[in-house]
Write a protein that holds these residues in place. Structure first.
Motif, short mmCIF file in Angstrom:
data_model
loop_
_atom_site.label_atom_id
_atom_site.label_comp_id
_atom_site.label_asym_id
_atom_site.label_seq_id
_atom_site.Cartn_x
_atom_site.Cartn_y
_atom_site.Cartn_z
N VAL A 259 0.87 -1.12 -0.08
CA VAL A 259 -0.01 -0.24 0.00
C VAL A 259 0.95 1.16 -0.03
O VAL A 259 0.60 2.34 -0.82
CB VAL A 259 -0.84 0.09 1.22
N THR A 260 1.85 1.18 0.68
CA THR A 260 2.75 2.38 1.03
C THR A 260 3.42 2.56 -0.45
O THR A 260 3.50 3.57 -1.02
CB THR A 260 3.90 1.99 2.17
N ILE A 261 3.99 1.39 -1.06
CA ILE A 261 4.47 1.55 -2.40
C ILE A 261 3.60 1.97 -3.36
O ILE A 261 3.93 2.86 -4.37
CB ILE A 261 5.22 0.13 -2.65
N PHE A 262 2.27 1.61 -3.48
CA PHE A 262 1.31 2.07 -4.45
C PHE A 262 0.95 3.48 -4.21
O PHE A 262 0.78 4.36 -5.07
CB PHE A 262 0.04 1.32 -4.09
N PHE A 263 0.92 3.89 -2.98
CA PHE A 263 0.56 5.34 -2.71
C PHE A 263 1.77 6.19 -3.08
O PHE A 263 1.51 7.46 -3.93
CB PHE A 263 0.45 5.70 -1.14
N LEU A 264 2.92 5.99 -3.15
CA LEU A 264 4.32 6.39 -3.51
C LEU A 264 4.14 6.50 -5.10
O LEU A 264 4.57 7.61 -5.74
CB LEU A 264 5.41 5.64 -3.11
N ALA A 265 3.79 5.43 -5.80
CA ALA A 265 3.52 5.39 -7.13
C ALA A 265 2.49 6.30 -7.59
O ALA A 265 2.69 6.71 -8.75
CB ALA A 265 3.26 3.87 -7.69
N PHE A 266 1.33 6.42 -7.24
CA PHE A 266 -0.23 6.63 -7.49
C PHE A 266 0.11 8.22 -7.20
O PHE A 266 -0.17 9.15 -8.36
CB PHE A 266 -1.22 6.00 -6.96
N PHE A 267 0.27 8.76 -6.12
CA PHE A 267 -0.13 10.32 -5.62
C PHE A 267 0.73 11.26 -6.49
O PHE A 267 0.24 12.41 -6.82
CB PHE A 267 0.21 10.60 -4.22
N PRO A 268 2.09 11.12 -6.54
CA PRO A 268 3.09 12.19 -7.30
C PRO A 268 2.57 12.77 -8.35
O PRO A 268 2.88 14.15 -8.66
CB PRO A 268 4.31 11.48 -7.11
N GLY A 269 2.09 12.01 -9.25
CA GLY A 269 1.27 12.54 -10.65
C GLY A 269 0.41 13.17 -10.55
O GLY A 269 -0.04 13.87 -11.91
N PHE A 270 -0.18 13.27 -9.35
CA PHE A 270 -1.61 14.32 -9.27
C PHE A 270 -1.50 15.47 -8.43
O PHE A 270 -2.67 15.76 -8.11
CB PHE A 270 -2.89 13.20 -8.76
#
Length: 208
Positions: free
Chosen positions: A126-137
């Motif tokens: 979940v931490t990795i996914f948040f790191l992958a998902f959020f910065p582009g938005f």
């Protein structure tokens, strides 16, 4: 504020919440086996855990970006590659959605809330996914990064809670539909692939 980016984030979050995964399948099985309120308790625990990941992301990534903006591109590149990897893993997996609710042990509402919270917080994926998902938005050039990450986090939590909560309330009908329409699993599988790939491409082409 760029509301187009926020709108895209809402739709991406909704698609990810709808697509079958361990969390929403767990909510469905608890609701089918024991009732709606048990599914809602599980949902509340899972969503509450997202606040921990949002906090880690907000302060950790914000600090990195302030120190060196070039690291921001590296983070986004890592995020895109991770999302492409997730899309590949979904592609390799089967499309069957299994809802084995017959062996789900009954627990109190508080225990289900706590278990959902712990499941989310202690899951490094979940931490990795948040790191992958959020910065582009990130959606503003003037608002502080910490505030932007928290806004994205609360939007993610709100959208996910609405969808997971709906799954809990309509669990019986949804389970019946999935059993009688096996092709739905294939549709949701490709929805996941398209969403992961699309967000990955978004991360690569979005500016700083």
């Amino acid at each position: 504020m760029n509301f187009e980016i926020l709108t895209a984030f809402v739709f991406a979050t909704a698609a990810l919440a709808i697509a079958p995964g361990p969390d929403n399948i767990y909510v469905l099985t608890q609701s089918i086996a024991h009732g709606r309120k048990f599914g809602l308790a599980t949902t509340a625990g899972l969503i509450s855990g997202c606040l921990v990941h949002t906090t880690l992301l907000a302060f950790g990534v914000s600090l990195v970006i302030r120190q060196n903006e070039q690291l921001y591109f590296i983070i986004k590149l890592f995020g895109a590659l991770y999302l492409f990897y997730l899309a590949w893993m979904v592609f390799r997996a089967g499309s069957d959605i299994r809802l084995d609710s017959g062996t789900v042990p009954r627990k109190s509402l508080f225990r289900l809330f706590r278990q959902g919270f712990v499941m989310n917080v202690l899951n490094p994926k979940v931490t990795i996914f948040f790191l992958a998902f959020f910065p582009g938005f990130l959606f503003s050039n003037s608002m502080g990064l910490v505030y932007q990450f928290y806004i994205l986090g609360f939007i993610f939590m709100a959208v996910s809670f609405v969808i997971f909560g709906t799954l809990a309330l309509l669990a019986g009908s949804i389970a019946g539909y999935l059993k009688s329409h096996r092709e739905t699993g294939l549709f949701l599988k490709w929805l996941q692939i398209l969403v992961f790939t699309g967000i990955g491409v978004w991360l690569l082409i979005s500016g700083n």
